[in-house]
Write a protein that holds these residues in place. Structure first.
Motif, PDB file in Angstrom:
ATOM      1  N   LEU A  62       0.909  -0.970  -0.021  1.00 39.53           N
ATOM      2  CA  LEU A  62       0.080   0.024   0.045  1.00 39.53           C
ATOM      3  C   LEU A  62       0.790   1.055  -0.112  1.00 39.53           C
ATOM      4  O   LEU A  62       2.068   1.195   0.542  1.00 39.53           O
ATOM      5  CB  LEU A  62      -0.870  -0.133   1.114  1.00 39.53           C
ATOM      6  CG  LEU A  62      -2.170  -0.963   1.068  1.00 39.53           C
ATOM      7  CD1 LEU A  62      -2.769  -0.702   2.415  1.00 39.53           C
ATOM      8  CD2 LEU A  62      -3.092  -0.838   0.145  1.00 39.53           C
ATOM      9  N   PRO A  63       0.370   2.350  -0.523  1.00 39.82           N
ATOM     10  CA  PRO A  63       1.205   3.513  -0.463  1.00 39.82           C
ATOM     11  C   PRO A  63       1.277   3.955   1.195  1.00 39.82           C
ATOM     12  O   PRO A  63       0.511   3.711   1.965  1.00 39.82           O
ATOM     13  CB  PRO A  63       0.111   4.547  -1.259  1.00 39.82           C
ATOM     14  CG  PRO A  63      -1.300   4.026  -1.180  1.00 39.82           C
ATOM     15  CD  PRO A  63      -1.041   2.407  -1.016  1.00 39.82           C
ATOM     16  N   ALA A  64       2.331   4.959   1.281  1.00 32.48           N
ATOM     17  CA  ALA A  64       2.461   5.319   2.525  1.00 32.48           C
ATOM     18  C   ALA A  64       1.394   5.782   3.514  1.00 32.48           C
ATOM     19  O   ALA A  64       1.219   5.506   4.605  1.00 32.48           O
ATOM     20  CB  ALA A  64       3.793   6.180   2.489  1.00 32.48           C
ATOM     21  N   HIS A  65       0.543   6.631   2.656  1.00 26.81           N
ATOM     22  CA  HIS A  65      -0.481   7.330   3.632  1.00 26.81           C
ATOM     23  C   HIS A  65      -1.399   6.420   3.942  1.00 26.81           C
ATOM     24  O   HIS A  65      -1.919   6.528   5.255  1.00 26.81           O
ATOM     25  CB  HIS A  65      -1.038   8.486   2.725  1.00 26.81           C
ATOM     26  CG  HIS A  65      -2.308   7.974   1.785  1.00 26.81           C
ATOM     27  ND1 HIS A  65      -1.577   7.671   0.317  1.00 26.81           N
ATOM     28  CD2 HIS A  65      -3.239   7.851   1.475  1.00 26.81           C
ATOM     29  CE1 HIS A  65      -2.496   7.250  -0.335  1.00 26.81           C
ATOM     30  NE2 HIS A  65      -3.525   7.357   0.328  1.00 26.81           N
ATOM     31  N   LEU A  66      -1.763   5.176   3.136  1.00 23.51           N
ATOM     32  CA  LEU A  66      -2.686   4.251   3.722  1.00 23.51           C
ATOM     33  C   LEU A  66      -2.053   3.241   4.742  1.00 23.51           C
ATOM     34  O   LEU A  66      -2.698   3.005   5.872  1.00 23.51           O
ATOM     35  CB  LEU A  66      -3.328   3.591   2.467  1.00 23.51           C
ATOM     36  CG  LEU A  66      -4.316   3.975   1.587  1.00 23.51           C
ATOM     37  CD1 LEU A  66      -4.775   3.002   0.474  1.00 23.51           C
ATOM     38  CD2 LEU A  66      -5.411   4.283   2.520  1.00 23.51           C
ATOM     39  N   LYS A  67      -0.823   2.981   4.678  1.00 26.40           N
ATOM     40  CA  LYS A  67      -0.242   2.173   5.818  1.00 26.40           C
ATOM     41  C   LYS A  67      -0.059   2.759   7.065  1.00 26.40           C
ATOM     42  O   LYS A  67      -0.478   2.300   7.960  1.00 26.40           O
ATOM     43  CB  LYS A  67       1.278   2.003   5.392  1.00 26.40           C
ATOM     44  CG  LYS A  67       1.966   0.729   4.422  1.00 26.40           C
ATOM     45  CD  LYS A  67       3.319   0.728   4.224  1.00 26.40           C
ATOM     46  CE  LYS A  67       3.591   0.730   2.817  1.00 26.40           C
ATOM     47  NZ  LYS A  67       5.069   0.428   2.731  1.00 26.40           N
ATOM     48  N   SER A  68       0.077   4.172   6.967  1.00 22.59           N
ATOM     49  CA  SER A  68       0.275   4.972   8.241  1.00 22.59           C
ATOM     50  C   SER A  68      -1.158   5.147   8.828  1.00 22.59           C
ATOM     51  O   SER A  68      -1.373   5.109  10.172  1.00 22.59           O
ATOM     52  CB  SER A  68       0.629   6.544   7.730  1.00 22.59           C
ATOM     53  OG  SER A  68       0.619   7.411   8.988  1.00 22.59           O
ATOM     54  N   GLU A  69      -2.261   5.496   7.862  1.00 25.84           N
ATOM     55  CA  GLU A  69      -3.650   5.456   8.626  1.00 25.84           C
ATOM     56  C   GLU A  69      -4.104   4.109   9.171  1.00 25.84           C
ATOM     57  O   GLU A  69      -4.391   4.085  10.091  1.00 25.84           O
ATOM     58  CB  GLU A  69      -4.705   5.786   7.254  1.00 25.84           C
ATOM     59  CG  GLU A  69      -6.089   5.821   7.744  1.00 25.84           C
ATOM     60  CD  GLU A  69      -7.015   5.808   6.727  1.00 25.84           C
ATOM     61  OE1 GLU A  69      -8.354   5.915   6.917  1.00 25.84           O
ATOM     62  OE2 GLU A  69      -6.726   6.038   5.601  1.00 25.84           O
ATOM     63  N   PHE A  70      -3.748   2.938   8.320  1.00 21.65           N
ATOM     64  CA  PHE A  70      -4.287   1.661   8.800  1.00 21.65           C
ATOM     65  C   PHE A  70      -3.562   1.305  10.008  1.00 21.65           C
ATOM     66  O   PHE A  70      -4.023   0.762  10.879  1.00 21.65           O
ATOM     67  CB  PHE A  70      -4.162   0.531   7.715  1.00 21.65           C
ATOM     68  CG  PHE A  70      -4.917   0.676   6.477  1.00 21.65           C
ATOM     69  CD1 PHE A  70      -5.917   1.844   6.372  1.00 21.65           C
ATOM     70  CD2 PHE A  70      -4.986  -0.196   5.489  1.00 21.65           C
ATOM     71  CE1 PHE A  70      -6.714   2.093   5.324  1.00 21.65           C
ATOM     72  CE2 PHE A  70      -5.867  -0.120   4.473  1.00 21.65           C
ATOM     73  CZ  PHE A  70      -6.786   0.858   4.355  1.00 21.65           C
ATOM     74  N   LEU A  71      -2.232   1.469  10.003  1.00 22.80           N
ATOM     75  CA  LEU A  71      -1.388   1.127  11.356  1.00 22.80           C
ATOM     76  C   LEU A  71      -1.797   2.094  12.525  1.00 22.80           C
ATOM     77  O   LEU A  71      -1.997   1.374  13.672  1.00 22.80           O
ATOM     78  CB  LEU A  71       0.031   1.409  11.178  1.00 22.80           C
ATOM     79  CG  LEU A  71       0.771   0.192  10.216  1.00 22.80           C
ATOM     80  CD1 LEU A  71       2.175   0.597  10.069  1.00 22.80           C
ATOM     81  CD2 LEU A  71       0.677  -1.028  11.242  1.00 22.80           C
TER      82      LEU A  71
END
Length: 193
Positions: A105-114
């Protein structure tokens, strides 16, 4: 957005599909072993069904937390609550597994999901507290409703997750109703039924 970015997101969804085959300790009404995806689906349905009784809640945030909360189990499976012992908490391994699922996933989604996963795990918001409580409620409902194998430990459920369900008034009220079924199932099971 180019096709490679779309393919990366599709790859995440393909990998997350493993949750459909990740089994839990509960059983459906027909006796089929429940999957983690089954549990997640009904948890989100539970939230939607009672959302009008949950004031001052960001419903979208709550639903996102519910959808993501067990996704790490797609890698190494679910550990039933009675067996969650040992030096490393279940959440450490599950978080690492979750991170590996997010790798495409793109960084912004990784960050949001984590961030949402951590919020749930650490109960850092009203939405996380509600998700944690209703997660336990869904499990209790399934354990009472399912056709479980002989020797299923219903009595364990009378204390299971109580600290979470007691913290949310709606969950506490639901729990009181569900505990009646649990106690009846425990008594029936002890009689050999």
């Amino acid at each position: 957005m180019d096709n490679s970015q779309l393919q990366d997101r599709l790859e995440f969804l393909r990998r997350a599909e493993r949750l459909k085959d990740t089994l839990r300790s509960g059983h459906t009404t027909e006796g089929r072993t429940e999957s983690v995806a089954d549990h997640t689906w009904r948890l989100t349905l539970l939230v939607i069904t009672f959302s009008d009784l949950l004031p001052n809640v960001d419903l979208l945030r709550l639903l996102k937390i519910c959808v993501l909360h067990d996704l790490g189990e797609a890698i190494n499976g679910d550990i039933p609550a009675p067996f969650q012992t040992g030096a490393a908490p279940k959440s450490d391994k599950e978080r690492a597994d979750f991170e590996s699922l997010l790798s495409t996933l793109p960084a912004h989604l990784k960050s949001e999901f984590l961030s949402l996963w951590d919020e749930y795990e650490n109960i850092e918001s009203n939405e996380a507290q509600i998700a944690k409580a209703l997660d336990k409620i869904e499990t209790l409902i399934q354990h009472n409703q399912g056709r479980n194998p002989k020797g299923f430990d219903y009595a364990f459920n009378l204390d299971y997750g109580k600290q979470y369900t007691d913290a949310v008034p709606l969950a506490s009220q639901l729990r009181a109703l569900i505990d009646k079924d649990t106690a009846a199932n425990a008594a029936h099971s002890q009689r050999g039924g």
